[in-house]
Design a protein around this motif. Structure first.
Motif, PDB file in Angstrom:
ATOM      1  N   ASN A 192       0.840  -1.190   0.000  1.00  0.00           N
ATOM      2  CA  ASN A 192       0.000   0.000   0.000  1.00  0.00           C
ATOM      3  C   ASN A 192       0.881   1.248   0.000  1.00  0.00           C
ATOM      4  O   ASN A 192       1.926   1.292   0.648  1.00  0.00           O
ATOM      5  CB  ASN A 192      -0.911  -0.013   1.242  1.00  0.00           C
ATOM      6  CG  ASN A 192      -1.849   1.169   1.239  1.00  0.00           C
ATOM      7  OD1 ASN A 192      -1.619   2.162   1.932  1.00  0.00           O
ATOM      8  ND2 ASN A 192      -2.886   1.102   0.425  1.00  0.00           N
ATOM      9  N   GLU A 260      10.817  -6.397  -4.975  1.00  0.00           N
ATOM     10  CA  GLU A 260      10.901  -5.344  -6.005  1.00  0.00           C
ATOM     11  C   GLU A 260      11.768  -5.881  -7.129  1.00  0.00           C
ATOM     12  O   GLU A 260      12.925  -6.247  -6.910  1.00  0.00           O
ATOM     13  CB  GLU A 260      11.542  -4.099  -5.377  1.00  0.00           C
ATOM     14  CG  GLU A 260      11.914  -3.007  -6.348  1.00  0.00           C
ATOM     15  CD  GLU A 260      12.561  -1.799  -5.642  1.00  0.00           C
ATOM     16  OE1 GLU A 260      12.006  -1.326  -4.632  1.00  0.00           O
ATOM     17  OE2 GLU A 260      13.632  -1.364  -6.089  1.00  0.00           O
ATOM     18  N   GLY A 492      12.130  -7.904   5.316  1.00  0.00           N
ATOM     19  CA  GLY A 492      13.111  -7.506   6.327  1.00  0.00           C
ATOM     20  C   GLY A 492      14.336  -6.789   5.778  1.00  0.00           C
ATOM     21  O   GLY A 492      15.200  -6.387   6.550  1.00  0.00           O
TER      22      GLY A 492
ATOM     23  N   ILE B 179      11.866   1.253  -3.513  1.00  0.00           N
ATOM     24  CA  ILE B 179      11.483   1.302  -2.098  1.00  0.00           C
ATOM     25  C   ILE B 179      12.765   1.462  -1.292  1.00  0.00           C
ATOM     26  O   ILE B 179      13.722   0.723  -1.491  1.00  0.00           O
ATOM     27  CB  ILE B 179      10.769   0.003  -1.661  1.00  0.00           C
ATOM     28  CG1 ILE B 179       9.547  -0.261  -2.536  1.00  0.00           C
ATOM     29  CG2 ILE B 179      10.392   0.074  -0.182  1.00  0.00           C
ATOM     30  CD1 ILE B 179       8.900  -1.625  -2.278  1.00  0.00           C
ATOM     31  N   THR B 180      12.761   2.434  -0.398  1.00  0.00           N
ATOM     32  CA  THR B 180      13.998   2.660   0.358  1.00  0.00           C
ATOM     33  C   THR B 180      13.713   3.121   1.775  1.00  0.00           C
ATOM     34  O   THR B 180      12.721   3.810   2.027  1.00  0.00           O
ATOM     35  CB  THR B 180      14.901   3.688  -0.376  1.00  0.00           C
ATOM     36  OG1 THR B 180      16.015   4.002   0.443  1.00  0.00           O
ATOM     37  CG2 THR B 180      14.145   4.959  -0.694  1.00  0.00           C
ATOM     38  N   LEU B 190       7.095  12.337   1.474  1.00  0.00           N
ATOM     39  CA  LEU B 190       7.343  10.987   0.989  1.00  0.00           C
ATOM     40  C   LEU B 190       6.063  10.165   0.964  1.00  0.00           C
ATOM     41  O   LEU B 190       5.169  10.361   1.787  1.00  0.00           O
ATOM     42  CB  LEU B 190       8.334  10.305   1.927  1.00  0.00           C
ATOM     43  CG  LEU B 190       9.716  10.966   2.049  1.00  0.00           C
ATOM     44  CD1 LEU B 190      10.492  10.325   3.190  1.00  0.00           C
ATOM     45  CD2 LEU B 190      10.470  10.841   0.742  1.00  0.00           C
ATOM     46  N   PHE B 191       6.004   9.219   0.035  1.00  0.00           N
ATOM     47  CA  PHE B 191       4.964   8.200   0.076  1.00  0.00           C
ATOM     48  C   PHE B 191       5.471   7.040   0.917  1.00  0.00           C
ATOM     49  O   PHE B 191       6.520   6.473   0.635  1.00  0.00           O
ATOM     50  CB  PHE B 191       4.662   7.675  -1.328  1.00  0.00           C
ATOM     51  CG  PHE B 191       3.900   8.644  -2.173  1.00  0.00           C
ATOM     52  CD1 PHE B 191       2.551   8.873  -1.933  1.00  0.00           C
ATOM     53  CD2 PHE B 191       4.512   9.303  -3.233  1.00  0.00           C
ATOM     54  CE1 PHE B 191       1.832   9.769  -2.720  1.00  0.00           C
ATOM     55  CE2 PHE B 191       3.808  10.194  -4.024  1.00  0.00           C
ATOM     56  CZ  PHE B 191       2.465  10.434  -3.772  1.00  0.00           C
ATOM     57  N   ASN B 192       4.703   6.689   1.931  1.00  0.00           N
ATOM     58  CA  ASN B 192       5.062   5.541   2.743  1.00  0.00           C
ATOM     59  C   ASN B 192       4.589   4.260   2.065  1.00  0.00           C
ATOM     60  O   ASN B 192       3.516   4.204   1.477  1.00  0.00           O
ATOM     61  CB  ASN B 192       4.424   5.676   4.138  1.00  0.00           C
ATOM     62  CG  ASN B 192       4.822   4.530   5.037  1.00  0.00           C
ATOM     63  OD1 ASN B 192       4.072   3.584   5.245  1.00  0.00           O
ATOM     64  ND2 ASN B 192       6.032   4.598   5.551  1.00  0.00           N
ATOM     65  N   VAL B 193       5.436   3.223   2.143  1.00  0.00           N
ATOM     66  CA  VAL B 193       5.118   1.913   1.561  1.00  0.00           C
ATOM     67  C   VAL B 193       5.006   0.919   2.698  1.00  0.00           C
ATOM     68  O   VAL B 193       5.940   0.785   3.480  1.00  0.00           O
ATOM     69  CB  VAL B 193       6.235   1.464   0.599  1.00  0.00           C
ATOM     70  CG1 VAL B 193       5.975   0.043   0.109  1.00  0.00           C
ATOM     71  CG2 VAL B 193       6.371   2.426  -0.558  1.00  0.00           C
ATOM     72  N   SER B 194       3.866   0.241   2.774  1.00  0.00           N
ATOM     73  CA  SER B 194       3.623  -0.573   3.964  1.00  0.00           C
ATOM     74  C   SER B 194       2.670  -1.720   3.663  1.00  0.00           C
ATOM     75  O   SER B 194       1.873  -1.660   2.730  1.00  0.00           O
ATOM     76  CB  SER B 194       3.017   0.335   5.043  1.00  0.00           C
ATOM     77  OG  SER B 194       2.618  -0.409   6.163  1.00  0.00           O
ATOM     78  N   THR B 195       2.800  -2.771   4.459  1.00  0.00           N
ATOM     79  CA  THR B 195       1.783  -3.832   4.418  1.00  0.00           C
ATOM     80  C   THR B 195       1.044  -3.925   5.758  1.00  0.00           C
ATOM     81  O   THR B 195       0.301  -4.870   5.991  1.00  0.00           O
ATOM     82  CB  THR B 195       2.419  -5.205   4.094  1.00  0.00           C
ATOM     83  OG1 THR B 195       3.444  -5.479   5.050  1.00  0.00           O
ATOM     84  CG2 THR B 195       3.026  -5.224   2.696  1.00  0.00           C
ATOM     85  N   PHE B 215       6.608  -4.967   6.597  1.00  0.00           N
ATOM     86  CA  PHE B 215       7.226  -5.919   5.668  1.00  0.00           C
ATOM     87  C   PHE B 215       8.753  -5.879   5.712  1.00  0.00           C
ATOM     88  O   PHE B 215       9.417  -6.906   5.730  1.00  0.00           O
ATOM     89  CB  PHE B 215       6.739  -5.634   4.232  1.00  0.00           C
ATOM     90  CG  PHE B 215       7.180  -6.657   3.217  1.00  0.00           C
ATOM     91  CD1 PHE B 215       6.394  -7.786   2.961  1.00  0.00           C
ATOM     92  CD2 PHE B 215       8.376  -6.514   2.522  1.00  0.00           C
ATOM     93  CE1 PHE B 215       6.799  -8.742   2.031  1.00  0.00           C
ATOM     94  CE2 PHE B 215       8.780  -7.475   1.597  1.00  0.00           C
ATOM     95  CZ  PHE B 215       7.987  -8.586   1.349  1.00  0.00           C
ATOM     96  N   PHE B 216       9.303  -4.675   5.718  1.00  0.00           N
ATOM     97  CA  PHE B 216      10.757  -4.552   5.662  1.00  0.00           C
ATOM     98  C   PHE B 216      11.385  -4.430   7.053  1.00  0.00           C
ATOM     99  O   PHE B 216      12.596  -4.229   7.176  1.00  0.00           O
ATOM    100  CB  PHE B 216      11.155  -3.350   4.794  1.00  0.00           C
ATOM    101  CG  PHE B 216      10.796  -3.536   3.344  1.00  0.00           C
ATOM    102  CD1 PHE B 216      11.453  -4.471   2.564  1.00  0.00           C
ATOM    103  CD2 PHE B 216       9.775  -2.792   2.763  1.00  0.00           C
ATOM    104  CE1 PHE B 216      11.131  -4.662   1.227  1.00  0.00           C
ATOM    105  CE2 PHE B 216       9.438  -2.965   1.421  1.00  0.00           C
ATOM    106  CZ  PHE B 216      10.113  -3.908   0.652  1.00  0.00           C
ATOM    107  N   GLU B 219      10.586   1.537   8.674  1.00  0.00           N
ATOM    108  CA  GLU B 219       9.793   2.441   7.856  1.00  0.00           C
ATOM    109  C   GLU B 219      10.397   2.518   6.456  1.00  0.00           C
ATOM    110  O   GLU B 219      11.607   2.689   6.299  1.00  0.00           O
ATOM    111  CB  GLU B 219       9.784   3.838   8.499  1.00  0.00           C
ATOM    112  CG  GLU B 219       8.794   4.770   7.848  1.00  0.00           C
ATOM    113  CD  GLU B 219       8.615   6.073   8.639  1.00  0.00           C
ATOM    114  OE1 GLU B 219       9.260   6.225   9.690  1.00  0.00           O
ATOM    115  OE2 GLU B 219       7.815   6.912   8.189  1.00  0.00           O
ATOM    116  N   ALA B 220       9.551   2.380   5.440  1.00  0.00           N
ATOM    117  CA  ALA B 220      10.049   2.391   4.059  1.00  0.00           C
ATOM    118  C   ALA B 220       9.214   3.349   3.227  1.00  0.00           C
ATOM    119  O   ALA B 220       8.000   3.470   3.411  1.00  0.00           O
ATOM    120  CB  ALA B 220       9.989   0.992   3.463  1.00  0.00           C
ATOM    121  N   LEU B 222       8.841   5.512  -0.880  1.00  0.00           N
ATOM    122  CA  LEU B 222       9.218   5.520  -2.295  1.00  0.00           C
ATOM    123  C   LEU B 222      10.358   6.506  -2.503  1.00  0.00           C
ATOM    124  O   LEU B 222      10.387   7.585  -1.907  1.00  0.00           O
ATOM    125  CB  LEU B 222       8.015   5.900  -3.163  1.00  0.00           C
ATOM    126  CG  LEU B 222       6.912   4.845  -3.212  1.00  0.00           C
ATOM    127  CD1 LEU B 222       5.748   5.321  -4.085  1.00  0.00           C
ATOM    128  CD2 LEU B 222       7.447   3.510  -3.737  1.00  0.00           C
TER     129      LEU B 222
END
Lengths: 496, 496
Positions: A192, A260, A492, B179-180, B190-195, B215-216, B219-220, B222
């Motif tokens: 998302n 990705e 991760g 994604i970084t 920033l756009f946050n990328v999340s599950t 997921f990562f 905080e991740a 774009l």
């Protein structure tokens, strides 16, 4: 304006001077032009410094290092002590034929400028064998190693070959959207994309997340494929292709999955499934032969690397040598077979009779990796295009065959990797497509724009998708997909 | 294996047959080869059907339509009624010289196959002038119009020229991550990328969002730029470039901003600022001249389109004709000037004396659009490279000059667009960089990997960024950036 004219003519003069005095070379240029007797400038990073005399310099332009010979008596000891693995140098000197065996030419160094030191106590990349796992931890430094230099140069040549192939063949490169509100494929878990404050998520009266307050005014995700959008453009431009990042939020920690990754998705108006197969085979052979030509030195290095790695395996588990495999793919036509025939081959195989397959074989199953490998590596011994899969195990947009049980899908399987290309002729008939959308439980409303293409001037069309990292794995022989992209994203992991 | 051999030889045979019988052409191929007297097959979409006799067919391969002449007495009325704007057809017939004025050749149609109908009551693209605003609403259909066909083909040629330029010059194409977890530049929202489940956000004991559950594992977002990662690769491969999507979650509804856009970011080891400027100028001129050569017909069409659009403006507000502007940029050296001198020019200008600038002019300001336009369009009348900006208004990674007040930045300004390229020599000195990072309030810890490149074998290096859509705007003359990308993403918009 007078000042400007001076500036411009000065710049012009400088250009002319720079050209006439051109003496700065890359390592690749030195090996190509062999300017023996010329006084040149070369910058790069020290790979090794032997006997206070031989600097092996690499600048990334090629996998080969360049030998630079110092007369240590001419240089200060404090300077010599700064020449370590990883040190960045600018060297000036004369190019001469090399009396040594390892290289045709070398530099007789007359001046050394230290641009950046590299403390041998701290620099992680010392001249010894590092494991790929260790190098993954320092992905910011691994492009400085021979293996990753070679992999990323091959990656470049493959990417270029892809654009080259499509451009020559009248395709237009299009950029499909990365952020999208459509999840038409239902292709799995999504990332998302949001600017909502996570500590203060707005809710609707019904208690749902109120995405109308979000940046795009609705729920938005990272794309899983550009295909549907590519179809829209093919209906105007004829032949198009995407080459962009796609995303899967799957919790897969394997050597074949990334969260990705980059995909190439050509889409062609007026192409039937057979045209699609011919294009895909021609395409794969073109880019592999391009890489063999333009990245020959890197591929020879990677061939040797793989051979060394394979030595630790039992003989019967070793894979085909890299260059042999690539030439084999180029020189043999891909086998073409229907899914139904593939199932028959599997059912009649000695593997099946001896119960060597872990998963059951029967018409209707999704082929497992072990089945694909059997077909490619044991039965056909060549890449295989499997067509006409059961409709139930393929996406809604694939064209239904007359039998109403199978669809005009095609998957291309290659040794070691398995599926490298997946494609199909698309369902161009409005009524059939609408029915499939309903059957698959997809909201018709969310695909109004996709359905429009079948409402207005529809036509037979086809396309396929190629996972770029799978291709790079196939061509470089790297066994872990995390080692063919500069900064891999997996569950991760999103460092750098 | 017998079955396979049959399959393969059949496929081979089919290829040979297809080649010897090749009679299917695209419109571009027909105009190029002019196969007069040949019986050919042509597929495409009807643009107009006049007098029950003249079909104007377009297949996206070129902006030009192809005239296909029907003898309506030979065809059934029900078939003729189905030939409407937007209908998709396959036509077969003989190619002949055209007696008409509009085209050199035409097809004398012998058979018509309707692939897809197009109800004239419902199809939104009728043969009349549609506004760009209306076409934006139906972005899934607009590639079928002449204007958007031309824009997207030019976009393709520009993208190809970019890869071509860098490949020829020894650069390697790299994919920086999308994604970084790093927001080093602090380049804005920033756009946050999340599950994470937004209805159930996990919190830490301190009440903060617990991204370790994401997921990562952190905080991740774009990416806003691939530059820092490109620097890492340049330190191994020498010369690299990115060409990928970048994102800004800014609430800007202008004709110059997108939330998702494509950037090209070359990065070169051993390049000083002057090398960087020379490269950027050569690069822009190369890709523009490539487009002028390969997309000449589309650019002539867009030149005319712009001229028509400009007619509605007062004479003194009209911009330079498109083709004239492009040739002008090619044929003139870019002016080069320091920021300090640019401020002097502005202060000494009649505009300043007459208080025509809305924003104040003094050393230290960020140049406003009105200032940039004055310099480019009024003073120099050519693209301008402004260098050595005040350190305080530029990013932390730009190399500090000896004066300790300015940095080795360069911006390239072009008529109509303003800044099209922004670049700099990078700060390669560890101590200076570390101090800048602290001054800018950036967490040193979050940039450990970036700092490492200055710790081990650092070297002078430079790079720049080019916004691809700004370039496409410049070359196509489209005034709204939403009209140069297939599916624009802006606040409130992520359809398709």
């Amino acid at each position: 304006m007078a000042a400007l004219k001076v500036l411009i003519s000065f710049a012009g003069l400088k250009n002319k001077l720079a050209l006439s005095m051109k003496s700065t070379y890359s390592v690749a240029e030195l090996y190509e032009k062999k300017p023996i007797g010329e006084f040149v400038t070369l910058s790069g990073w020290v790979r090794t410094f032997r006997s206070n005399r031989f600097i092996s310099l690499n600048d990334g332009s090629t996998v080969s290092n360049f030998q630079c010979v110092l007369d240590y008596e001419k240089f200060d000891d404090t300077l010599l002590k700064k020449i370590n693995t990883g040190t960045c140098l600018t060297l000036k000197g004369k190019i001469a034929e090399s009396p040594g065996k390892g290289q045709p030419i070398e530099m007789l160094v007359e001046s050394v400028e230290i641009l950046g030191e590299s403390d041998p106590e701290k620099y992680p990349l010392q001249p010894k064998k590092h494991s790929l796992e260790f190098l993954r931890e320092i992905a910011h430094l691994r492009p400085r190693t021979s293996t990753f230099g070679a992999v990323f140069r091959v990656r470049h040549h493959l990417a270029y070959a892809i654009h080259d192939f499509f451009n020559r063949n009248g395709f237009f490169y299009i950029h499909s959207p990365i952020i999208t509100a459509s999840d038409a494929e239902g292709a799995g878990e999504l990332f998302n994309v949001s600017t909502l404050d996570k500590k203060n998520i707005p809710l609707t009266e019904g208690g749902e997340v109120d995405f109308s307050k979000d940046f795009f005014g609705k729920e938005a995700n990272l794309t899983v494929s550009g295909q549907l959008e590519a179809e829209l453009l093919a209906m105007g431009l004829g032949k198009v292709y995407t080459f962009g990042p796609t995303f899967r939020a799957e919790n897969s920690n394997t050597t074949r999955h990334l969260a990705e990754f980059w995909m190439i998705e050509p889409e062609m108006a007026f192409y039937q499934l057979s045209d699609n197969m011919e294009l895909a085979e021609e395409f794969l052979k073109y880019i592999i032969s391009y890489a063999l030509e333009k990245a020959s030195e890197d591929l020879r290095f990677l061939d040797q690397r793989l051979a060394d790695e394979e030595k630790s395996k039992p003989t019967d588990q070793r894979s085909m040598p890299l260059l042999e495999k690539l030439h084999f793919v180029l020189e043999n036509p891909f086998a073409r077979i229907t899914y139904t025939d593939a199932i028959d081959i599997l059912l009649n195989s000695s593997y099946h009779r001896k119960k060597k397959f872990q998963f059951p074989v029967e018409w209707g199953i999704d082929l497992q990796s072990e089945h694909e490998r059997y077909l490619v590596e044991k039965h056909f011994k060549t890449p295989v295009i499997i067509t006409d899969y059961p409709a139930a195990i393929k996406a809604f947009y694939m064209r239904l065959n007359e039998d109403e049980k199978t669809v005009r899908a095609m998957d291309i399987l290659v040794p070691g990797i398995g599926e490298i290309v997946g494609g199909s002729q698309r369902e161009e008939r409005y009524d059939v497509l609408l029915q499939k959308i309903k059957q698959f439980g997809i909201s018709e409303h969310s695909l109004w724009w996709y359905l429009d293409t079948r409402k207005f001037g529809t036509c037979p069309h086809s396309g396929f998708g190629l996972g770029f990292e799978r291709l790079v794995q196939f061509v470089t022989g790297m066994s872990n997909i995390r080692d063919v992209i500069p900064f891999p994203r997996t569950p991760g992991n999103c460092e750098f």
